[in-house]
Design an enzyme around this catalytic site. Structure first.
Site, PDB file in Angstrom:
ATOM      1  N   ASP A   1       0.846  -1.203  -0.004  1.00 29.67           N
ATOM      2  CA  ASP A   1      -0.143  -0.102   0.076  1.00 29.67           C
ATOM      3  C   ASP A   1       0.703   1.402   0.098  1.00 29.67           C
ATOM      4  O   ASP A   1       0.373   2.385   0.524  1.00 29.67           O
ATOM      5  CB  ASP A   1      -0.984  -0.025   1.185  1.00 29.67           C
ATOM      6  CG  ASP A   1      -0.093  -0.019   2.387  1.00 29.67           C
ATOM      7  OD1 ASP A   1       1.096  -0.242   2.672  1.00 29.67           O
ATOM      8  OD2 ASP A   1      -0.882   0.141   3.701  1.00 29.67           O
TER       9      ASP A   1
ATOM     10  N   LYS B   1       5.286   1.079  15.815  1.00 26.80           N
ATOM     11  CA  LYS B   1       4.115   2.175  16.424  1.00 26.80           C
ATOM     12  C   LYS B   1       4.441   2.520  17.847  1.00 26.80           C
ATOM     13  O   LYS B   1       3.371   2.053  18.601  1.00 26.80           O
ATOM     14  CB  LYS B   1       2.722   1.365  16.205  1.00 26.80           C
ATOM     15  CG  LYS B   1       2.545   1.233  14.918  1.00 26.80           C
ATOM     16  CD  LYS B   1       1.379   1.363  14.178  1.00 26.80           C
ATOM     17  CE  LYS B   1       1.400   0.986  12.606  1.00 26.80           C
ATOM     18  NZ  LYS B   1       1.104  -0.243  12.339  1.00 26.80           N
TER      19      LYS B   1
ATOM     20  N   ASP C   1       1.993   6.161   2.254  1.00 23.62           N
ATOM     21  CA  ASP C   1       1.114   4.889   2.560  1.00 23.62           C
ATOM     22  C   ASP C   1      -0.206   5.342   2.357  1.00 23.62           C
ATOM     23  O   ASP C   1      -0.586   6.361   2.800  1.00 23.62           O
ATOM     24  CB  ASP C   1       1.397   4.357   4.018  1.00 23.62           C
ATOM     25  CG  ASP C   1       0.518   3.492   4.403  1.00 23.62           C
ATOM     26  OD1 ASP C   1      -0.622   3.482   3.819  1.00 23.62           O
ATOM     27  OD2 ASP C   1       0.867   2.595   5.338  1.00 23.62           O
TER      28      ASP C   1
HETATM   29  N1  GDD Z   1      -0.833 -11.358   3.300  1.00 25.71           N
HETATM   30  C1  GDD Z   1      -0.907 -10.760   4.291  1.00 25.71           C
HETATM   31  N2  GDD Z   1      -1.322 -11.270   5.452  1.00 25.71           N
HETATM   32  N3  GDD Z   1      -0.688  -9.115   4.123  1.00 25.71           N
HETATM   33  C2  GDD Z   1      -0.947  -8.578   5.432  1.00 25.71           C
HETATM   34  C3  GDD Z   1      -1.250  -9.022   6.263  1.00 25.71           C
HETATM   35  C4  GDD Z   1      -1.604 -10.397   6.473  1.00 25.71           C
HETATM   36  O1  GDD Z   1      -1.903 -10.958   7.608  1.00 25.71           O
HETATM   37  N4  GDD Z   1      -1.379  -8.133   7.274  1.00 25.71           N
HETATM   38  C5  GDD Z   1      -1.283  -7.004   6.705  1.00 25.71           C
HETATM   39  N5  GDD Z   1      -0.795  -7.225   5.379  1.00 25.71           N
HETATM   40  C6  GDD Z   1      -0.254  -6.183   4.316  1.00 25.71           C
HETATM   41  C7  GDD Z   1      -1.194  -5.057   4.032  1.00 25.71           C
HETATM   42  O2  GDD Z   1      -2.189  -5.276   3.201  1.00 25.71           O
HETATM   43  C8  GDD Z   1      -0.185  -4.032   3.769  1.00 25.71           C
HETATM   44  O3  GDD Z   1       0.007  -3.912   2.552  1.00 25.71           O
HETATM   45  C9  GDD Z   1       1.101  -4.464   4.489  1.00 25.71           C
HETATM   46  O4  GDD Z   1       1.148  -5.778   4.691  1.00 25.71           O
HETATM   47  C10 GDD Z   1       1.561  -3.486   5.786  1.00 25.71           C
HETATM   48  O5  GDD Z   1       0.137  -3.388   6.561  1.00 25.71           O
HETATM   49  P1  GDD Z   1      -0.634  -2.264   7.149  1.00 25.71           P
HETATM   50  O6  GDD Z   1      -1.778  -2.596   7.824  1.00 25.71           O
HETATM   51  O7  GDD Z   1      -0.840  -1.251   5.794  1.00 25.71           O
HETATM   52  O8  GDD Z   1       0.530  -1.842   8.202  1.00 25.71           O
HETATM   53  P2  GDD Z   1       0.740  -0.336   8.482  1.00 25.71           P
HETATM   54  O9  GDD Z   1       0.513   0.745   7.394  1.00 25.71           O
HETATM   55  O10 GDD Z   1      -0.007  -0.042   9.833  1.00 25.71           O
HETATM   56  O11 GDD Z   1       2.317  -0.359   9.052  1.00 25.71           O
HETATM   57  C11 GDD Z   1       3.187  -0.944   8.146  1.00 25.71           C
HETATM   58  O12 GDD Z   1       3.731  -0.199   7.112  1.00 25.71           O
HETATM   59  C12 GDD Z   1       4.252   1.130   7.445  1.00 25.71           C
HETATM   60  C13 GDD Z   1       4.439   1.932   6.136  1.00 25.71           C
HETATM   61  O13 GDD Z   1       3.391   2.155   5.559  1.00 25.71           O
HETATM   62  C14 GDD Z   1       4.478  -1.207   8.831  1.00 25.71           C
HETATM   63  O14 GDD Z   1       5.497  -2.196   8.313  1.00 25.71           O
HETATM   64  C15 GDD Z   1       5.459  -0.008   9.590  1.00 25.71           C
HETATM   65  O15 GDD Z   1       6.438  -0.461  10.149  1.00 25.71           O
HETATM   66  C16 GDD Z   1       5.794   0.819   8.424  1.00 25.71           C
HETATM   67  O16 GDD Z   1       6.094   1.930   8.919  1.00 25.71           O
HETATM   68 MG    MG Z   2      -0.066   0.715   5.460  1.00 24.17          MG
END
Ligand code: GDD
Ligand code: MG
Length: 368
Positions: A106, A157, A217
């Site tokens: 994303d 986080k 993001d």
């Molecule tokens: N296959 C799969 N299975 N994908 C997953 C799962 C899962 O259980 N959970 C999350 N994802 C995918 C989401 O679709 C997304 O593309 C990505 O992993 C990150 O998940 P988010 O839910 O968007 O996380 P975030 O934005 O809160 O945090 C993450 O991204 C940040 C940067 O955008 C973390 O990696 C942070 O450390 C990072 O800074």
């Molecule tokens: Mg994200």
């Protein structure tokens, strides 16, 4: 080079846009979001992509197919239930090369993955995380590094009490040596790459690469709209942005424009803008969107088949496919209307209101 893209999250923060459509294929300036990632990866030599899906996997497959239209080989792994970011990695192990990129599915970005790879080779790291500066790091993975680029601490986080002395966060773009997977819990376990794997690799071959360039993001409505505007203004390197820089307006066949269209704007096939209506700037419309007389549309996204009634104003809103908005409405300021919503005339929706798919509101139901 190979890339594993994580695309299995439930994308709750983008509902109702993602109530029926998985986040990777949500349209962004006229094309599925993930196509921007594939375009970017392709520029850095990626030709083999493994898509890790869970929630609404069939929707991803239906739009992206075998990847040939994007010039990559595309394969899918589908978790029976969400295994978390690390669990998804372990679950895909059998398909992975010795070294691969891994991406959060994303992020809209043009950071230099080739330079990240060059640093990864130079340092002999086992995993290299791209780091990007943001204003408020608390919503991301906070990363502190030593002068030699090795990671000192990875804090996902951080809570309000944590000491935040860097604005560098995990950008969700990694280079990983497959051998680190041997240290993880067995396939099928729920694992967080951010809370389990990366902290365990600190001082053991985990490095950070300080990236520069555009990075966002897209996982919230505000950021989805921001990404839309930034692509149109050419702030991020994309093919559609380059075409807009030359033309300001991209119109597909069959557009019927009696009113005014102000760039930047992207309109799909069969859109109609009636007399005295003004559309733009920074407006994206899907196919067959009809704007009736005297309406005003600004800084908004209207997906396929939307109808906007006479004299209605739509500003700063995301309008799902097939929505019908009546006459004399105000739809503004972060409002999101889910697919198929029917909004009667004389309604005012504002301040981030979200209406879920197929809901009907009668004339004059909501005013502020
Ligand atoms: N296959 C799969 N299975 N994908 C997953 C799962 C899962 O259980 N959970 C999350 N994802 C995918 C989401 O679709 C997304 O593309 C990505 O992993 C990150 O998940 P988010 O839910 O968007 O996380 P975030 O934005 O809160 O945090 C993450 O991204 C940040 C940067 O955008 C973390 O990696 C942070 O450390 C990072 O800074
Ligand atoms: Mg994200």
């Amino acid at each position: 080079m190979q890339a594993l893209i994580l695309a299995g999250g439930q994308a709750t923060r983008l509902r109702p846009l993602t109530s029926r459509l998985p986040k990777p294929v949500v349209p962004l300036v006229g094309q599925p979001f993930i196509s921007y990632m594939l375009e970017w990866l392709g520029r850095h030599g990626v030709d083999d992509v493994v898509m890790s899906c869970g929630f609404l996997a069939d929707g991803v497959r239906a739009v992206l197919g075998d990847g040939s239209q994007f010039g990559v080989r595309l394969r899918y792994v589908e978790e029976p239930e969400p295994l978390g970011t690390g669990g998804a990695l372990k679950f895909a192990e059998d398909l992975l090369d010795e070294r691969f990129f891994m991406l959060n599915g994303d992020v809209l970005t043009d950071i230099d993955l080739s330079a990240q790879l060059a640093q990864h080779e130079r340092t002999g790291a086992r995993a290299t995380l791209a780091l990007i500066p943001v204003e408020d790091p608390s919503a991301y993975g906070l990363v502190r590094t030593h002068a030699d680029s090795s990671v000192e601490e990875f804090l996902e986080k951080p809570g309000p009490d944590a000491e935040i002395d860097t604005n560098l966060v995990n950008a969700g773009a990694y280079i990983i040596e497959r051998e680190v997977l041997a240290e993880m819990a067995p396939a099928g376990s729920v694992i967080s790459i951010e809370r389990d794997l990366f902290p365990a690799l600190v001082s053991r071959g985990l490095h950070g690469y300080e990236a520069s360039g555009y990075w966002l993001d897209i996982g919230t409505p505000e950021r989805y709209l921001q990404a839309t505007f930034d692509i149109m203004e050419g702030l991020v390197h994309t093919a559609v942005g380059s075409r807009l820089a030359g033309a300001a307006k991209l119109l597909h066949d069959g557009a019927l424009i009696s009113g005014r269209l102000v760039g930047p704007a992207v309109l799909g096939e069969g859109c109609e803008i009636a007399r005295d209506a003004i559309v733009g700037g920074s407006v994206v419309m899907g196919r067959d969107v009809k704007i009736e007389a005297g309406a005003r549309i600004e800084r908004s996204v209207l997906l396929d088949g939307v109808t906007v009634g006479a004299r209605t104003r739509v500003t700063g809103a995301i309008v799902g496919a097939g929505v019908r908005i009546g006459a004399n409405c105000h739809v503004e300021d972060g409002t999101m209307l889910g697919e198929g919503v029917r909004l009667g005339s004389e309604n005012t929706l504002s301040a981030g209101v979200r209406i879920f798919p197929d809901v009907s509101l009668p004339d004059g139901a909501i005013r502020f």
